[in-house]
Scaffold this motif. Sequence first.
Motif, PDB file in Angstrom:
ATOM      1  N   UNK A   1       0.816  -1.216   0.000  1.00  0.00           N
ATOM      2  CA  UNK A   1       0.000   0.000   0.000  1.00  0.00           C
ATOM      3  C   UNK A   1       0.844   1.258   0.000  1.00  0.00           C
TER       4      UNK A   1
ATOM      5  N   UNK B   1       9.672   0.590 -16.374  1.00  0.00           N
ATOM      6  CA  UNK B   1       8.540  -0.147 -16.944  1.00  0.00           C
ATOM      7  C   UNK B   1       8.001  -1.207 -15.990  1.00  0.00           C
TER       8      UNK B   1
ATOM      9  N   UNK C   1       1.478  -1.900 -11.850  1.00  0.00           N
ATOM     10  CA  UNK C   1       0.253  -1.113 -11.688  1.00  0.00           C
ATOM     11  C   UNK C   1      -0.848  -1.639 -12.592  1.00  0.00           C
ATOM     12  N   UNK C   2      -0.479  -1.944 -13.841  1.00  0.00           N
ATOM     13  CA  UNK C   2      -1.459  -2.503 -14.771  1.00  0.00           C
ATOM     14  C   UNK C   2      -2.045  -3.793 -14.203  1.00  0.00           C
TER      15      UNK C   2
ATOM     16  N   UNK D   1       2.101   2.021  -3.385  1.00  0.00           N
ATOM     17  CA  UNK D   1       1.023   2.489  -4.266  1.00  0.00           C
ATOM     18  C   UNK D   1       0.660   3.930  -3.947  1.00  0.00           C
ATOM     19  N   UNK D   2       0.574   4.260  -2.665  1.00  0.00           N
ATOM     20  CA  UNK D   2       0.240   5.637  -2.280  1.00  0.00           C
ATOM     21  C   UNK D   2       1.263   6.608  -2.857  1.00  0.00           C
TER      22      UNK D   2
ATOM     23  N   UNK E   1       5.282   0.138 -13.768  1.00  0.00           N
ATOM     24  CA  UNK E   1       4.048   0.381 -14.532  1.00  0.00           C
ATOM     25  C   UNK E   1       3.340  -0.929 -14.844  1.00  0.00           C
ATOM     26  N   UNK E   2       4.131  -1.938 -15.158  1.00  0.00           N
ATOM     27  CA  UNK E   2       3.552  -3.256 -15.415  1.00  0.00           C
ATOM     28  C   UNK E   2       2.805  -3.751 -14.165  1.00  0.00           C
TER      29      UNK E   2
ATOM     30  N   UNK F   1      12.191   5.655 -17.889  1.00  0.00           N
ATOM     31  CA  UNK F   1      10.970   5.082 -17.308  1.00  0.00           C
ATOM     32  C   UNK F   1      11.277   3.760 -16.629  1.00  0.00           C
TER      33      UNK F   1
ATOM     34  N   UNK G   1       0.594   6.976  -6.616  1.00  0.00           N
ATOM     35  CA  UNK G   1      -0.594   7.801  -6.877  1.00  0.00           C
ATOM     36  C   UNK G   1      -0.296   9.275  -6.582  1.00  0.00           C
TER      37      UNK G   1
ATOM     38  N   UNK H   1       1.812  10.866  -9.282  1.00  0.00           N
ATOM     39  CA  UNK H   1       1.106  11.095 -10.542  1.00  0.00           C
ATOM     40  C   UNK H   1      -0.100  12.021 -10.397  1.00  0.00           C
TER      41      UNK H   1
ATOM     42  N   UNK I   1      -8.085  -6.239  -9.820  1.00  0.00           N
ATOM     43  CA  UNK I   1      -9.322  -5.721  -9.223  1.00  0.00           C
ATOM     44  C   UNK I   1     -10.515  -6.006 -10.120  1.00  0.00           C
ATOM     45  N   UNK I   2     -10.330  -5.701 -11.410  1.00  0.00           N
ATOM     46  CA  UNK I   2     -11.412  -5.905 -12.374  1.00  0.00           C
ATOM     47  C   UNK I   2     -11.780  -7.380 -12.451  1.00  0.00           C
TER      48      UNK I   2
ATOM     49  N   UNK J   1      -4.567  -3.122 -11.168  1.00  0.00           N
ATOM     50  CA  UNK J   1      -5.898  -2.673 -11.597  1.00  0.00           C
ATOM     51  C   UNK J   1      -6.641  -3.813 -12.287  1.00  0.00           C
ATOM     52  N   UNK J   2      -5.905  -4.564 -13.106  1.00  0.00           N
ATOM     53  CA  UNK J   2      -6.544  -5.664 -13.817  1.00  0.00           C
ATOM     54  C   UNK J   2      -7.041  -6.726 -12.835  1.00  0.00           C
TER      55      UNK J   2
END
Lengths: 125, 125
Positions: A4, A93, A99-100, A7-8, A96-97, A91, A11, A14, A106-107, A103-104
Motif C-alpha cells: 500500500x 517499466x 500497476x497494470x 502504491x500511495x 508500470x507493469x 521510465x 498515486x 502522478x 481488481x477488475x 488494476x486488472x
Amino acid sequence: MLDMEKKLKIFKALSNQTRFMIFKNVFTGGYTCSLDKVQPGVKVNPIATCVSTVAEHFNFSLPTISAHIKELKEANIITVEKKGNKVYIEPNIETIREMAECFQALVTNFDNNRELFFGDTLSVK
Amino acid sequence: MLDMEKKLKIFKALSNQTRFMIFKNVFTGGYTCSLDKVQPGVKVNPIATCVSTVAEHFNFSLPTISAHIKELKEANIITVEKKGNKVYIEPNIETIREMAECFQALVTNFDNNRELFFGDTLSVK
DNA sequence: AATTTAGTTAGTCAATTAGCAAATTAGCTA
DNA sequence: TAGCTAATTTGCTAATTGACTAACTAAATT
C-alpha cells in the motif's frame, strides 16, 4: 509486489499535473537528450533524457523540476543514473507493469465475484 | 476515455491513505451494510455500503469520511445513490477497467517500441 | 409533533505542497 | 586553475489539504 505504501507514493507522484507531464514525456521518449551528447563508450538508454532537458519544456525553474523528478524517482516509476555531470532519466517499466496488473486484478476479481455470488447481476430485489 | 484531468483526479483521490482504505473496502465489499437493513422493494447492489457504515471502521469523524467519499465520487471511482436517508456507495468498475487499460497500453507500447526501434535491447554503445 | 438517524455544509486550524531565488556541489572544458 | 554546465540543497512564501466541531437538512421512527 507493490504494498500500500508504495502504491500511495505512486498515486501521489502522478496526482500533480507537472509531474504527470514529466512522467508522460519521460515515458514516451519525447525529450530525448542523450544520443547526441553522449560521450564515447558511455552506455545510456536511447530514450533517456536528463533533468535540464526536461526543464526546458516547462515554465518552471530547474529546482522545481528537479524536485518533481526526485519524487517520481522515489515513487519508483522512473530511474535516474548519473553519468558525468548529467542525470539520465528512464521510465521504470516494471513498476508500470505492476500497476497494470493491480488494476486488472481488481477488475478480474470483481467480475468473478459478481458471477460466482450474484449470478452476474448487479441488482437484487 | 480518461483524459488527463480525470486521471489526475483519480490519482489524487487514491493518494491519501484514508481514501485508499475506503476505496479498498468499498471495492472488496468489506463493509456491506445494505442487505440487512434494506426496505422491501428497494433495489440496492448487495455489495453496496453506506457512509456511516464506512465511518464506523475509521477513527475519523463522519464529516471527514463524508468528504473523502465525496472526493472518491468526484474522481468517478465510486458511485453514490441516495435511498431514503442513506447514501449507498458502490465501486465504479468501469473507471477501474479503464485505468487497467491505460497502464497496460503504456506497457504494450513501450515493449513494441523497444522491439521495433531498438532491437529489444535497453542499452546502446 | 418530537426525536432520532444519516449525511452535508461551514468555519477553523495545523501540516503539507509547490513554487521561487540564492547558494552550493560536482564534473567538464578551455 | 578558472570558469562553465548540470543538478541539488536551503530557506522562503502562498495555496492546498485533511482534520476537527458546530450547525444544518432531510428522512425515518415513536
